[in-house]
Write a protein that holds these residues in place. Structure first.
Motif, PDB file in Angstrom:
ATOM      1  N   LYS A  94      -9.554  28.984   3.680  1.00  8.54           N
ATOM      2  CA  LYS A  94     -10.384  29.683   4.662  1.00  8.54           C
ATOM      3  C   LYS A  94     -11.845  29.461   4.307  1.00  8.54           C
ATOM      4  N   ALA A  95     -12.678  29.495   5.315  1.00  7.51           N
ATOM      5  CA  ALA A  95     -14.112  29.367   5.082  1.00  7.51           C
ATOM      6  C   ALA A  95     -14.582  30.613   4.323  1.00  7.51           C
ATOM      7  N   PRO A  96     -15.421  30.416   3.291  1.00  9.44           N
ATOM      8  CA  PRO A  96     -15.865  31.572   2.508  1.00  9.44           C
ATOM      9  C   PRO A  96     -16.774  32.488   3.334  1.00  9.44           C
ATOM     10  N   ASN A 100     -16.362  31.082  -6.526  1.00  9.24           N
ATOM     11  CA  ASN A 100     -14.938  31.135  -6.870  1.00  9.24           C
ATOM     12  C   ASN A 100     -14.552  32.479  -7.462  1.00  9.24           C
ATOM     13  N   VAL A 101     -15.417  33.037  -8.325  1.00  9.49           N
ATOM     14  CA  VAL A 101     -15.129  34.338  -8.929  1.00  9.49           C
ATOM     15  C   VAL A 101     -15.124  35.425  -7.856  1.00  9.49           C
ATOM     16  N   ALA A 102     -16.080  35.364  -6.944  1.00 12.47           N
ATOM     17  CA  ALA A 102     -16.145  36.371  -5.886  1.00 12.47           C
ATOM     18  C   ALA A 102     -14.928  36.289  -4.974  1.00 12.47           C
ATOM     19  N   GLN A 155     -11.889  37.722  -6.824  1.00 14.47           N
ATOM     20  CA  GLN A 155     -11.924  39.177  -6.892  1.00 14.47           C
ATOM     21  C   GLN A 155     -11.539  39.793  -5.552  1.00 14.47           C
ATOM     22  N   SER A 156     -11.941  39.161  -4.457  1.00 15.20           N
ATOM     23  CA  SER A 156     -11.591  39.701  -3.143  1.00 15.20           C
ATOM     24  C   SER A 156     -10.095  39.566  -2.862  1.00 15.20           C
ATOM     25  N   ARG A 157      -9.454  38.522  -3.400  1.00 14.47           N
ATOM     26  CA  ARG A 157      -8.014  38.354  -3.207  1.00 14.47           C
ATOM     27  C   ARG A 157      -7.219  39.388  -3.986  1.00 14.47           C
TER      28      ARG A 157
END
Length: 177
Positions: free
Chosen positions: A136-138, A168-170, A173-175
């Protein structure tokens, strides 16, 4: 006029042939190694992608050719992974025809498949890749935050690497949440 057997002409001619291709220097050794595994024609091993086709060559590797006593024709043994075995098995008659075309006569009567794991499969030369996952688009807000992290560095390569890491870290964390 014929030269005498010990003349200098034959010696100088032999020395002046120049460089040789590495393939010509190793041809006899490769042929002997292939014959040890039953391959009288080493071309089957060296040109496997051309013979089998790109899709079958990516999923299979020829291992040996065995000849049974009193029977005509040989048996070619191929390595493949478990999930690919049914797909390869459907194409065996066509593959047998291609292999026999390489030999020039009906040398192979049967092809047997041996299923194996992808690791250790001809030292990792076989590619067992899956279809790429569609990402997915970030989130634009996270991209902005990542660019601010990258802007803190003067080296452009390091700044890009840190921005990618922050993004990538953000996303990870959202996942999790």
């Amino acid at each position: 006029m014929a030269q005498a057997p010990g003349s200098t002409y034959s010696k100088t001619r032999r020395r002046s042939r120049g460089f040789q291709a590495a393939s010509s220097l190793l041809a006899t050794r490769v042929q002997k190694a292939a014959e040890g595994r039953g391959f009288a024609v080493a071309r089957l091993l060296t040109h496997w992608p051309e013979i089998a086709g790109p899709q079958l060559a990516a999923a299979t590797r020829p291992v040996k050719i065995s000849h049974s006593r009193g029977a005509f024709g040989a048996t070619l043994t191929l390595l493949t992974t478990g999930p690919m075995a049914p797909m390869v098995e459907m194409q065996l008659p066509m593959l047998r025809d291609k292999v026999n075309a390489c030999y020039g006569y009906n040398a192979v009567q049967r092809i047997t498949l041996t299923q194996t794991a992808a690791s250790g499969f001809a030292e990792g030369r076989a590619s067992f890749t899956h279809a790429p996952k569609t990402a997915k688009a970030p989130d634009p807000e996270r991209v902005e935050q990542a660019e601010r992290v990258g802007a803190q560095f003067t080296d452009p390569t390091l700044a890009q690497a840190m921005a990618t890491l922050a993004l990538n870290v953000a996303q990870r964390q959202s996942r999790k949440t």
